[in-house]
Scaffold this active site. Structure first.
Site, PDB file in Angstrom:
ATOM      1  N   ASP A 114      -6.814   8.965 -12.489  1.00 63.12           N
ATOM      2  CA  ASP A 114      -6.619   9.065 -11.050  1.00 63.12           C
ATOM      3  C   ASP A 114      -7.994   9.421 -10.483  1.00 63.12           C
ATOM      4  O   ASP A 114      -8.263  10.543 -10.063  1.00 63.12           O
ATOM      5  CB  ASP A 114      -5.588  10.152 -10.723  1.00 63.12           C
ATOM      6  CG  ASP A 114      -5.125  10.048  -9.274  1.00 63.12           C
ATOM      7  OD1 ASP A 114      -5.755   9.307  -8.517  1.00 63.12           O
ATOM      8  OD2 ASP A 114      -4.141  10.721  -8.910  1.00 63.12           O
ATOM      9  N   ASP A 144       0.825   0.291  -3.236  1.00 62.69           N
ATOM     10  CA  ASP A 144      -0.433  -0.184  -3.829  1.00 62.69           C
ATOM     11  C   ASP A 144      -0.326  -1.656  -4.209  1.00 62.69           C
ATOM     12  O   ASP A 144      -1.316  -2.377  -4.150  1.00 62.69           O
ATOM     13  CB  ASP A 144      -0.777   0.567  -5.137  1.00 62.69           C
ATOM     14  CG  ASP A 144      -0.842   2.066  -4.969  1.00 62.69           C
ATOM     15  OD1 ASP A 144      -1.085   2.526  -3.843  1.00 62.69           O
ATOM     16  OD2 ASP A 144      -0.638   2.772  -5.983  1.00 62.69           O
ATOM     17  N   ASP A 154     -11.600  13.544  -6.807  1.00 64.34           N
ATOM     18  CA  ASP A 154     -11.129  12.503  -7.734  1.00 64.34           C
ATOM     19  C   ASP A 154     -12.257  11.725  -8.406  1.00 64.34           C
ATOM     20  O   ASP A 154     -12.269  10.493  -8.405  1.00 64.34           O
ATOM     21  CB  ASP A 154     -10.205  11.511  -7.003  1.00 64.34           C
ATOM     22  CG  ASP A 154      -8.825  12.085  -6.746  1.00 64.34           C
ATOM     23  OD1 ASP A 154      -8.486  13.138  -7.310  1.00 64.34           O
ATOM     24  OD2 ASP A 154      -8.070  11.456  -5.952  1.00 64.34           O
ATOM     25  N   ASP A 161     -10.266  17.355  -2.972  1.00 60.26           N
ATOM     26  CA  ASP A 161      -9.825  16.521  -4.080  1.00 60.26           C
ATOM     27  C   ASP A 161     -10.750  15.313  -4.196  1.00 60.26           C
ATOM     28  O   ASP A 161     -10.449  14.257  -3.652  1.00 60.26           O
ATOM     29  CB  ASP A 161      -8.385  16.093  -3.715  1.00 60.26           C
ATOM     30  CG  ASP A 161      -7.619  15.536  -4.869  1.00 60.26           C
ATOM     31  OD1 ASP A 161      -8.026  15.755  -6.015  1.00 60.26           O
ATOM     32  OD2 ASP A 161      -6.587  14.884  -4.608  1.00 60.26           O
ATOM     33  N   GLU A 204      -2.902  17.088 -13.011  1.00 60.57           N
ATOM     34  CA  GLU A 204      -4.188  16.476 -12.653  1.00 60.57           C
ATOM     35  C   GLU A 204      -5.294  17.531 -12.694  1.00 60.57           C
ATOM     36  O   GLU A 204      -5.147  18.619 -12.134  1.00 60.57           O
ATOM     37  CB  GLU A 204      -4.097  15.841 -11.265  1.00 60.57           C
ATOM     38  CG  GLU A 204      -5.418  15.210 -10.884  1.00 60.57           C
ATOM     39  CD  GLU A 204      -5.443  14.510  -9.541  1.00 60.57           C
ATOM     40  OE1 GLU A 204      -4.510  13.755  -9.234  1.00 60.57           O
ATOM     41  OE2 GLU A 204      -6.421  14.730  -8.808  1.00 60.57           O
ATOM     42  N   HIS A 211       1.660   3.184  -7.011  1.00 59.57           N
ATOM     43  CA  HIS A 211       2.624   3.532  -5.955  1.00 59.57           C
ATOM     44  C   HIS A 211       3.156   2.204  -5.407  1.00 59.57           C
ATOM     45  O   HIS A 211       2.424   1.204  -5.400  1.00 59.57           O
ATOM     46  CB  HIS A 211       1.958   4.204  -4.749  1.00 59.57           C
ATOM     47  CG  HIS A 211       1.211   5.466  -5.031  1.00 59.57           C
ATOM     48  ND1 HIS A 211      -0.064   5.474  -5.521  1.00 59.57           N
ATOM     49  CD2 HIS A 211       1.540   6.760  -4.828  1.00 59.57           C
ATOM     50  CE1 HIS A 211      -0.485   6.731  -5.630  1.00 59.57           C
ATOM     51  NE2 HIS A 211       0.466   7.532  -5.220  1.00 59.57           N
TER      52      HIS A 211
HETATM   53  C1  XLS Z   1      -3.003  12.744  -4.812  1.00 60.45           C
HETATM   54  C2  XLS Z   1      -2.248  12.502  -6.023  1.00 60.45           C
HETATM   55  C3  XLS Z   1      -1.551  11.151  -6.113  1.00 60.45           C
HETATM   56  C4  XLS Z   1      -0.530  11.144  -7.213  1.00 60.45           C
HETATM   57  C5  XLS Z   1       0.455  10.028  -7.145  1.00 60.45           C
HETATM   58  O1  XLS Z   1      -3.766  13.690  -4.697  1.00 60.45           O
HETATM   59  O2  XLS Z   1      -3.094  12.707  -7.100  1.00 60.45           O
HETATM   60  O3  XLS Z   1      -2.467  10.126  -6.245  1.00 60.45           O
HETATM   61  O4  XLS Z   1      -1.121  11.126  -8.474  1.00 60.45           O
HETATM   62  O5  XLS Z   1       1.103   9.982  -5.941  1.00 60.45           O
HETATM   63 CA    CA Z   2      -2.796  12.405  -9.254  1.00 59.32          CA
HETATM   64 CA    CA Z   3      -6.115  13.886  -6.724  1.00 63.52          CA
END
Ligand code: XLS
Ligand code: CA
Ligand code: CA
Length: 448
Positions: A337, A102, A307, A305, A266, A99
């Site tokens: 991600d 980032d 991740d 989420d 995702e 992003h």
């Molecule tokens: C957030 C998203 C983000 C996107 C990109 O939950 O996964 O990280 O992948 O903005």
């Molecule tokens: Ca993502």
């Molecule tokens: Ca995510």
């Protein structure tokens, strides 16, 4: 040098006990005319790997990266980029994703933010040229700054909409300059919490107009990367507009935008939407909308989420199966991600997370490839739907029948015989493929 503990990560095979070696991901191994590196197109996400400090809603950061300690924004950003490229090169990933915020923090004004970004883009460009690491996608963060409290392209405040537009304009220029293969829109705060204060129609119209303007500007500057929309059902807003693959596709279709986009799916967003990841991949593939993936996993016991790095082999088999069945990646790839847990705060943990994820997807890929090649699942499905290949079934499939004809047929054929769906047998078969793939390279205890 930032990662002194780790040399270049190499493939050593399942027998290896080296913690910083790939056990299943062999970048140069050729399968079906392409190397694993070309099939999988792995990418590291800048935000989780180089920016995140392990903070969560209950606690401060637990991670202090040596590359994030400079005070001047540009010095800090450049040091971080150096660490990032050392990491990419040691890991041997072909791609990264980021992003705007980032790579360098925002300035006091939008002008200053863009000034910083321009400096960093030239810096990154050089690092990309020397290392050969490429940009899978970039995007604009339109959710962290307080101005985006009501959304960005769906904000009730037109001035915020304009700032979002300026950021996307800049993002597309960056994408063009750095040769990004895709450009992502994740609607971070594009949704709503209550209808009591929301004009949903206006917000959706505005969002579509925003995407339209992005498509037009990309054409104007000659950015020919793939546009991707990333669905997510909730978090941070209660109702996100790009809820899941089906909702996002219907939205794009409604506004005549479908041909300009594909989806970035995702895994953790799929499960948040109450779907499996493979369901989302299949829906996208059916509409020729499967673009790229964000590989990670959620937690069965946590409803948000999380991740996590993907380590679920079974899930990786099923998702790679969908991707290969759809013809594999074109402009897309596998972006991690994913973030290390806040208790995994050493720099080396970043390698462990990525190696685990890459090996998981590599093994998933190999097993999925065999399943497809042997038509192990396809032949079962073909047989299951055989009734549509002849007689009345063929008439249905070819649209050659109607309710009257079907009713006449049914009256003569009402002794129904169904066959078993054999779900358990099929799951055991997938297990057998997976276990065989593991067995041909027996595991040994790792040294730590
Ligand atoms: C957030 C998203 C983000 C996107 C990109 O939950 O996964 O990280 O992948 O903005
Ligand atoms: Ca993502
Ligand atoms: Ca995510």
């Amino acid at each position: 040098m930032f990662f002194k503990e780790v040399e270049t990560v190499k493939y050593e095979g399942a027998d290896s006990d080296h913690p910083y070696a790939f056990k299943y991901y062999n970048p140069d191994e050729r399968i079906g005319g392409k190397t694993m590196k070309e099939h999988l197109r792995f990418a590291v996400s800048y935000w989780h790997t180089f920016d995140a400090d392990g903070s969560d809603p209950f606690g401060d950061g637990t991670i202090s990266r040596s590359w994030n300690r400079m005070t001047h924004p540009l010095d800090k950003a450049k040091t971080r980029a150096e660490a990032a490229f050392e990491f990419f090169e040691k890991l041997g990933v072909p791609y990264f994703c980021f992003h705007d915020v980032d790579v360098v923090q925002e300035g006091d004004t939008l002008r200053e933010t863009f000034f910083y970004l321009d400096k960093m883009v030239s810096f990154l460009k050089e690092m990309m040229e020397t290392s050969g690491v490429k940009l899978l996608w970039n995007t604009a963060n339109m959710f962290t700054h307080p101005r985006f409290v009501h959304g960005a392209a769906t904000s009730c405040n037109a001035d915020v909409y304009a700032i979002a537009a300026a950021k996307v304009k800049k993002g597309l220029e960056i994408a063009k300059e750095l040769g990004a293969e895709n450009y992502v829109f994740w609607g971070g705060r594009e949704g709503y919490d209550t209808l009591l204060n929301t004009n949903m129609k206006l917000e959706l119209d505005n969002l579509a107009a925003f995407y339209r303007m992005a498509v037009d500007y990309a054409n104007e500057i000659g950015f020919d990367g793939q546009f991707l929309i990333e669905p997510k059902p909730k978090e941070p807003t209660k109702h996100q507009y790009d809820f899941d693959a089906a909702t996002s596709i219907a939205f794009l279709e409604t506004y005549g935008l479908k041909k300009h986009f594909k989806l970035n799916l995702e895994a953790n967003h799929a499960t948040l939407a109450g779907h499996t990841f493979e369901h989302e991949l299949r829906v996208a593939a059916l509409h020729d909308m499967l673009g790229s993936i964000d590989a990670n996993q959620g937690d069965l016991l946590l409803g948000w989420d999380t991740d996590e790095f993907p380590t679920d082999l079974y899930g990786a088999v099923l998702s790679m199966y969908e991707i290969l069945k759809a013809g594999g990646f074109k402009a897309g790839g596998i972006n991690f991600d994913a973030k290390v847990r806040r208790a995994s705060f050493t720099d080396e943990d970043l390698f462990h997370g990525h190696i685990a994820g890459m090996d998981t997807y590599a093994l998933g890929f190999k097993v999925a490839y065999q399943l497809l090649e042997n038509r192990a699942i396809e032949s079962v499905i073909e047989e299951r739907y055989e009734s549509y290949t002849k007689g009345i079934g063929l008439d249905i499939a070819e649209g050659k029948t109607d309710l009257k004809k079907l009713a006449a047929y049914a009256l003569e054929n009402d002794r129904i015989e169904n066959k078993s769906g054999r779900q358990e047998m099929l799951k055991a078969m997938v297990n057998r493929y997976l276990l065989n793939a593991l067995r041909s390279e027996p595991a040994r205890k790792e040294k730590h």
